[in-house]
Design an enzyme around this catalytic site. Structure first.
Site, short mmCIF file in Angstrom:
data_model
loop_
_atom_site.label_atom_id
_atom_site.label_comp_id
_atom_site.label_asym_id
_atom_site.label_seq_id
_atom_site.Cartn_x
_atom_site.Cartn_y
_atom_site.Cartn_z
N GLY A 38 -64.83 91.20 16.23
CA GLY A 38 -63.45 90.78 16.40
C GLY A 38 -62.43 91.47 15.54
O GLY A 38 -61.25 91.51 15.87
N ASP A 94 -61.09 88.50 12.20
CA ASP A 94 -60.03 88.28 13.18
C ASP A 94 -59.33 86.94 13.00
O ASP A 94 -58.10 86.87 12.98
CB ASP A 94 -60.58 88.43 14.61
CG ASP A 94 -61.80 87.55 14.90
OD1 ASP A 94 -62.29 86.84 13.98
OD2 ASP A 94 -62.29 87.57 16.06
N ASP A 97 -60.71 79.86 11.87
CA ASP A 97 -60.56 78.68 12.72
C ASP A 97 -61.02 77.47 11.90
O ASP A 97 -60.25 76.93 11.12
CB ASP A 97 -61.38 78.90 14.00
CG ASP A 97 -61.27 77.76 14.99
OD1 ASP A 97 -60.32 76.98 14.88
OD2 ASP A 97 -62.14 77.65 15.88
N PHE A 146 -56.90 78.41 22.22
CA PHE A 146 -57.89 79.47 22.26
C PHE A 146 -57.21 80.77 22.64
O PHE A 146 -56.59 80.87 23.70
CB PHE A 146 -59.03 79.17 23.23
CG PHE A 146 -60.19 80.09 23.03
CD1 PHE A 146 -61.14 79.83 22.05
CD2 PHE A 146 -60.28 81.28 23.75
CE1 PHE A 146 -62.19 80.72 21.82
CE2 PHE A 146 -61.32 82.18 23.52
CZ PHE A 146 -62.27 81.89 22.56
N VAL A 147 -57.30 81.75 21.75
CA VAL A 147 -56.55 82.99 21.97
C VAL A 147 -57.46 84.20 22.16
O VAL A 147 -58.59 84.23 21.67
CB VAL A 147 -55.60 83.27 20.77
CG1 VAL A 147 -54.47 82.25 20.74
CG2 VAL A 147 -56.35 83.28 19.44
N ASP A 153 -62.02 87.79 21.61
CA ASP A 153 -62.63 87.76 22.93
C ASP A 153 -62.83 86.36 23.48
O ASP A 153 -62.83 85.37 22.75
CB ASP A 153 -64.01 88.43 22.87
CG ASP A 153 -65.03 87.52 22.17
OD1 ASP A 153 -64.82 87.19 20.98
OD2 ASP A 153 -66.01 87.10 22.82
N ARG A 159 -60.79 91.84 24.55
CA ARG A 159 -60.53 92.35 23.18
C ARG A 159 -59.50 93.48 23.19
O ARG A 159 -58.83 93.73 22.20
CB ARG A 159 -61.81 92.90 22.55
CG ARG A 159 -62.89 91.87 22.29
CD ARG A 159 -63.96 92.47 21.37
NE ARG A 159 -65.21 91.73 21.42
CZ ARG A 159 -65.51 90.70 20.65
NH1 ARG A 159 -64.63 90.25 19.78
NH2 ARG A 159 -66.67 90.10 20.74
P1 IMP Z 1 -64.83 79.53 12.42
O1 IMP Z 1 -66.16 79.66 11.76
O2 IMP Z 1 -64.64 78.21 13.10
O3 IMP Z 1 -63.65 79.83 11.50
O4 IMP Z 1 -64.81 80.54 13.64
C1 IMP Z 1 -64.63 81.85 13.46
C2 IMP Z 1 -65.08 82.65 14.66
O5 IMP Z 1 -64.96 81.94 15.91
C3 IMP Z 1 -64.13 83.83 14.77
O6 IMP Z 1 -64.59 84.94 14.00
C4 IMP Z 1 -64.10 84.08 16.24
O7 IMP Z 1 -65.17 84.95 16.60
C5 IMP Z 1 -64.33 82.73 16.89
N1 IMP Z 1 -63.05 82.08 17.32
C6 IMP Z 1 -62.48 80.98 16.80
N2 IMP Z 1 -61.33 80.69 17.44
C7 IMP Z 1 -61.17 81.65 18.38
C8 IMP Z 1 -60.15 81.90 19.38
O8 IMP Z 1 -59.13 81.20 19.55
N3 IMP Z 1 -60.35 82.99 20.18
C9 IMP Z 1 -61.43 83.81 20.07
N4 IMP Z 1 -62.40 83.62 19.14
C10 IMP Z 1 -62.27 82.54 18.32
MG MG Z 2 -65.96 86.29 17.93
#
Ligand code: IMP
Ligand code: MG
Length: 181
Positions: A38, A94, A97, A146-147, A153, A159
């Site tokens: 990402g 990227d 979240d 969700f972006v 992606d 992407r």
């Molecule tokens: P986290 O561990 O919840 O912070 O998630 C991180 C990973 O989830 C990121 O590196 C992304 O690969 C994926 N992710 C989380 N939200 C999104 C979104 O809105 N679009 C695309 N990928 C996302």
């Molecule tokens: Mg990802």
């Protein structure tokens, strides 16, 4: 798709972050490590906007979900990793979240004994974080949607979009019909 950030807005945000990083590390060499996949678009733009001597690498991390745990342990494929011991390292991802991924990767990287370690993300999603860690550099705060685009992606598609867009229900339906067939 609903466009959240245009190509121009993204460019300005990345340049802003590059300036911030360049001023924090003024006079130093940095080692920038992008989390696959990402971060590739951000890394490509960011490194060309940071006016500092630097080394660039990528890191391949996957989460394995155990049978009894809800969140798997994070495994870093160190074949791809460059040596970061004694270096001023910036981990680039990227999106922040829930924050679990970035927190775990940062924790793992400390085992390689960098001299200093900070994190930079393109996006931070509002109201989603579940960890006691915040990224050091954030280009944009976005609402909880969700972006895709600019490296992000949905099922490995989108992407390459030069803008950042939120996927709406109609987009998901379209995706299912066109790309999953
Ligand atoms: P986290 O561990 O919840 O912070 O998630 C991180 C990973 O989830 C990121 O590196 C992304 O690969 C994926 N992710 C989380 N939200 C999104 C979104 O809105 N679009 C695309 N990928 C996302
Ligand atoms: Mg990802």
């Amino acid at each position: 798709m609903k466009i959240l950030l245009t190509k121009e807005e993204l460019q300005h945000g990345v340049e802003r972050m590059a300036k911030e990083i360049a001023s924090v590390y003024a006079g130093h060499q940095i080692t920038l490590v992008g989390v696959l996949t990402g971060s590739i678009v951000l890394v490509a733009d960011l490194i060309r906007a940071i006016d500092l001597p630097m080394r660039v690498g990528v890191l391949d991390a996957s989460s394995y979900r155990g049978a009894t745990t809800t969140r798997g342990e994070l495994v870093i494929n160190s074949d791809l990793m460059l040596d970061i011991s004694g270096r001023d390292v910036i981990l680039v991802d990227d999106i922040f979240d829930t924050g679990h991924t970035l927190k775990k990767v940062m924790h793992k990287l400390r085992d390689f004994n960098p001299k200093s370690l900070r994190s930079a993300v393109l996006l931070r999603k509002h109201g989603r974080e579940e960890v006691d860690y915040v990224p050091d550099f954030v280009a944009f705060n976005i609402p909880d949607e969700f972006v895709v685009g600019f490296g992000l992606d949905y099922e490995d598609m989108y992407r390459n979009l030069p803008y950042l867009a939120a996927l709406e229900p109609a987009d998901l339906e379209h995706h299912a019909n066109v790309h999953r067939a």
